[in-house]
Motif scaffolding. Structure first.
Motif, short mmCIF file in Angstrom:
data_model
loop_
_atom_site.label_atom_id
_atom_site.label_comp_id
_atom_site.label_asym_id
_atom_site.label_seq_id
_atom_site.Cartn_x
_atom_site.Cartn_y
_atom_site.Cartn_z
N HIS A 264 5.35 0.23 1.20
CA HIS A 264 4.85 1.27 2.10
C HIS A 264 3.83 2.19 1.42
N LEU A 265 3.56 1.95 0.15
CA LEU A 265 2.54 2.76 -0.52
C LEU A 265 1.15 2.40 -0.01
N PRO A 266 0.30 3.39 0.16
CA PRO A 266 -1.09 3.10 0.59
C PRO A 266 -1.94 2.65 -0.60
N ALA A 267 -1.43 1.68 -1.35
CA ALA A 267 -2.13 1.22 -2.55
C ALA A 267 -1.72 -0.22 -2.83
N TYR A 268 -2.53 -0.90 -3.66
CA TYR A 268 -2.19 -2.24 -4.13
C TYR A 268 -1.43 -2.08 -5.45
N VAL A 269 -0.28 -2.76 -5.58
CA VAL A 269 0.55 -2.60 -6.76
C VAL A 269 0.88 -3.97 -7.35
N TRP A 270 0.64 -4.10 -8.66
CA TRP A 270 0.99 -5.30 -9.42
C TRP A 270 1.82 -4.91 -10.63
N PHE A 271 2.77 -5.76 -11.01
CA PHE A 271 3.40 -5.72 -12.32
C PHE A 271 3.02 -7.03 -13.01
N LYS A 272 2.46 -6.92 -14.22
CA LYS A 272 2.03 -8.12 -14.93
C LYS A 272 2.55 -8.09 -16.37
N ASP A 273 2.66 -9.30 -16.98
CA ASP A 273 3.10 -9.35 -18.36
C ASP A 273 1.90 -9.48 -19.29
N VAL A 274 2.19 -9.54 -20.58
CA VAL A 274 1.12 -9.55 -21.58
C VAL A 274 0.28 -10.82 -21.50
N ASP A 275 0.84 -11.88 -20.90
CA ASP A 275 0.10 -13.13 -20.75
C ASP A 275 -0.64 -13.22 -19.42
N ASP A 276 -0.70 -12.10 -18.71
CA ASP A 276 -1.43 -12.02 -17.45
C ASP A 276 -0.76 -12.80 -16.32
N HIS A 277 0.55 -12.95 -16.42
CA HIS A 277 1.30 -13.53 -15.31
C HIS A 277 1.78 -12.41 -14.40
N ILE A 278 1.73 -12.65 -13.12
CA ILE A 278 2.15 -11.65 -12.14
C ILE A 278 3.67 -11.67 -12.03
N LEU A 279 4.29 -10.52 -12.27
CA LEU A 279 5.74 -10.41 -12.19
C LEU A 279 6.20 -9.94 -10.82
N ARG A 280 5.37 -9.09 -10.19
CA ARG A 280 5.77 -8.53 -8.91
C ARG A 280 4.56 -7.91 -8.24
N VAL A 281 4.50 -7.98 -6.92
CA VAL A 281 3.43 -7.34 -6.16
C VAL A 281 4.03 -6.70 -4.92
N ASN A 282 3.27 -5.79 -4.32
CA ASN A 282 3.75 -5.24 -3.06
C ASN A 282 3.09 -5.96 -1.89
N GLN A 283 3.51 -5.59 -0.68
CA GLN A 283 3.07 -6.30 0.52
C GLN A 283 1.57 -6.18 0.73
N ARG A 284 1.00 -5.05 0.34
CA ARG A 284 -0.43 -4.85 0.54
C ARG A 284 -1.25 -5.87 -0.26
N VAL A 285 -0.80 -6.16 -1.49
CA VAL A 285 -1.49 -7.18 -2.30
C VAL A 285 -1.36 -8.54 -1.63
N SER A 286 -0.13 -8.85 -1.21
CA SER A 286 0.12 -10.13 -0.56
C SER A 286 -0.75 -10.29 0.69
N ASP A 287 -0.81 -9.25 1.49
CA ASP A 287 -1.60 -9.31 2.73
C ASP A 287 -3.09 -9.42 2.44
N SER A 288 -3.55 -8.73 1.38
CA SER A 288 -4.99 -8.74 1.09
C SER A 288 -5.47 -10.13 0.69
N LEU A 289 -4.56 -10.93 0.10
CA LEU A 289 -4.94 -12.27 -0.33
C LEU A 289 -4.48 -13.35 0.64
N GLY A 290 -3.60 -12.97 1.57
CA GLY A 290 -3.07 -13.96 2.49
C GLY A 290 -2.13 -14.94 1.81
N VAL A 291 -1.46 -14.49 0.72
CA VAL A 291 -0.55 -15.33 -0.05
C VAL A 291 0.82 -14.65 -0.10
#
Length: 613
Positions: A264-291
């Motif tokens: 519900h945040l009005p922002a794109y949120v990612w959690f990533k590790d040191v190897d640039d793997h995505i650990l977690r995203v919010n719905q806005r990121v998912s919707d923006s990419l359609g994934v």
């Protein structure tokens, strides 16, 4: 000559790991094997032929009764500690040796060192009985009628049984709900778990058990196959994981709540590790990419941002390396709907060992703000041009006001001088003519005052002195001196007046106009004008009250208009209160009137404080 030889009976007996000896009826040793000698710590000649009392020392008195009973034909078995070495434990048997007439002629002595066995048994007993986990041993299956052979107190307590007797004899599967969380029958699934334990030699799994009162609770179950003298069995360990289960449920609840907040945040949120793997995203990121988020989690970010991933990751590594957040990065972000502008904050996060191995990325869409910024820059340029034009216009206006005042006042003063010359030339004047000349001079003076006040009004806010500390007590005293009220009119302050921070010229103008108006428009020979002040947080409230004629409510706004007067006086330009209002507005203050329209008027003035006041 043959090279083959058989071992002697004596060598065979010496090799037996049990102490063997023979004692005759006189309680003297006639034989002792090597193991027995080792237990006593003596040589053969120090034992054989010597009395038992000599060999055993003080211990002899403790076992004399048992020796006598054995010589009487009653076999004796007992447990004791080895004389001289009390830390070692032994099992002892006295077996009567009978002759052909069945008379006891001596005793076979069998001594077994059970120190290690007893220690192992004790350790097992401690582990079994004092463990906080439930331990059970069971053999067979429900169908075979077998069940729990033994259990510790923790098992009985975990199940809420009165004692261990309530548990022994039953199958562990009986202490289970009808079905497990996966929907399978507990009785059926338990057989599968038993089989896996026997197959693998060890099996651990989670299981729902049920107490005697019907309460169902989660356990971690460990099954280990063991072999008893009676046959194969299973050692069962139950570890109550209710707290772990509760924490897992709580963690899942917190994760769900956190995800809901992130979504519900009005922002794109990612959690990533040191190897640039995505650990977690919010719905806005998912919707923006359609994934779907589930497909993104665990995947490299380059899969979704191929053009910018390397640059993003370089920033991530810089943040993780320094340990300092990187805030306010304004950058483009590609989405299926087109390019967007985002403001990105990158914050390093420690793992459970305190190492910075993860990063939180929060990007706020600032596309509209960016467009507004471009528009604002354009407007700013236009405003600069407008300000320059306004400055030029103000300068022209100032020059015009100055010139107009000078050009208008000069002929006006000449007219006044000419009128005075005419009066002097005529000499003796009639009262009517003198009145006309007086009226004309009053109008000339009014016009002169009007021009002066107009020039002052035009300069309000542009020609003020610099803000400074102004003592209202001192300012009021100077105003009273300038106004010079008639003898019957008293002007005074009520209490200690404060020091305000404002241009001195502006404060003088406000007080002078309000006090002079109160004095000038008083309709009685005696009167009172009071000036007071109050501190109201971020402003000063200055009040000027008089007991002269009141001002009707319908005129409360009108009196602040240009050239407005409520009485036909020839000595008022009608600009005073308009100047007061404009002056206060330039300071960020205000003025208002309180009056019943009959008697008395109060002007309430607000002057904002300054940080250093």
């Amino acid at each position: 000559m043959s090279t083959n030889s058989s071992p002697s009976i004596e060598s065979i007996v010496d090799a037996v790991p049990v102490g063997l000896a023979y004692v005759d009826r006189l309680l003297k040793f006639t034989f002792a094997n090597a193991t027995y000698l080792s237990l006593t710590g003596r040589a053969r000649e120090e034992v054989v032929g010597h009395a038992v009392s000599e060999i055993l020392g003080p211990t002899f008195d403790e076992i004399r009764t048992r020796l006598d009973r054995a010589l009487g034909g009653e076999e004796q078995s007992f447990h004791t500690r080895l004389p001289g070495t009390p830390e070692r434990e032994i099992d002892v048997r006295y077996i009567p040796d009978r002759d052909d007439d069945s008379q006891v002629r001596g005793l076979h002595v069998v001594v077994s060192d059970v120190t290690e066995q007893r220690r192992a048994e004790e350790l097992f007993r401690v582990l079994f009985e004092q463990s906080s986990d439930a331990h059970l041993i069971f053999a067979g299956t429900v169908e075979e009628g077998a069940g729990i052979l033994a259990c510790n107190n923790a098992a009985a307590q975990m199940l809420g049984a009165k004692d261990k007797a309530d548990v022994i004899g039953r199958h562990p599967a009986e202490f289970s709900p009808e079905r497990q969380p996966d929907g399978r029958l507990s009785a059926e699934k338990s057989l599968e778990m038993d089989g896996l334990a026997h197959e693998k030699g060890f099996h651990r799994f989670d299981w729902m058990h049920k107490r005697f009162d019907g309460e169902v609770f989660p356990c971690e179950v460990t099954l280990t196959p063991v072999t008893l003298s009676s046959g194969p069995a299973l050692l069962v360990v139950w570890h109550d994981i209710s707290e772990r289960h509760r924490l897992a449920v709580e963690r899942e609840r917190q994760r769900s709540e956190t995800q809901s907040i992130l979504d519900h945040l009005p922002a794109y949120v990612w959690f990533k590790d040191v190897d640039d793997h995505i650990l977690r995203v919010n719905q806005r990121v998912s919707d923006s990419l359609g994934v779907p988020a589930s497909e993104m989690e665990g995947a490299p970010s380059a899969r979704f941002y191929p053009e910018h991933a390397a640059r993003y990751h370089a920033d991530d590594l810089e943040v993780l390396g320094s340990g300092e957040p990187k805030l306010g990065i304004v950058e483009p972000m590609e989405t299926p709907g087109g390019s967007r502008w985002v403001r990105t904050d990158k914050i390093p996060l420690p793992d459970e060992f305190g190492r910075l191995t993860r990063i939180l990325v929060v990007a706020t869409d600032v596309t509209d703000l960016k467009h507004a910024e471009f528009a604002l820059a354009q407007k700013s340029d236009e405003l600069v041009l407008s300000n320059r034009e306004l400055t030029r216009s103000n300068e022209d206006l100032e020059e015009f006001a100055r010139s107009a005042s000078h050009d208008l006042r000069t002929p006006l003063l000449n007219v006044r001088t000419l009128a005075q010359f005419i009066m002097e030339d005529i000499g003796e004047l009639t009262d009517e003519v003198r009145g006309h000349f007086g009226l004309m001079l009053d109008r000339i003076n009014l016009m002169d005052r009007l021009l002066t006040d107009l020039l002052g009004y035009s300069r309000i806010g542009r020609k003020e002195s610099q803000p400074t500390a102004v003592d209202l007590e001192e300012c009021l005293a100077e105003v009273v001196e300038l106004v010079a009220p008639p003898t019957g009119i008293v002007v005074r302050g009520d209490g200690r007046l404060p020091t305000v921070h404002a241009p001195r010229s502006a404060v003088d103008r406000v007080l002078l106009n309000l006090v002079s108006n109160a004095v000038k428009h008083h309709d009685r020979d005696t009167g009172l004008v009071v000036v007071s002040a109050a501190d109201e947080q971020d402003r000063w409230v200055v009040v000027v009250s008089d007991d002269g004629p009141g001002i009707a409510e319908e005129f409360h706004e009108r009196v602040f208009g240009m050239f407005e007067t409520l009485a036909p006086r020839t000595d008022s330009s009608g600009i005073g209160l308009a100047s007061v209002r404009k002056t206060l507005e330039t300071l960020g203050g205000a003025i208002r009137i309180e009056s019943d329209g009959v008697r008395g008027t109060t002007f309430e003035v607000t002057i904002p404080k300054r940080p250093d006041s």
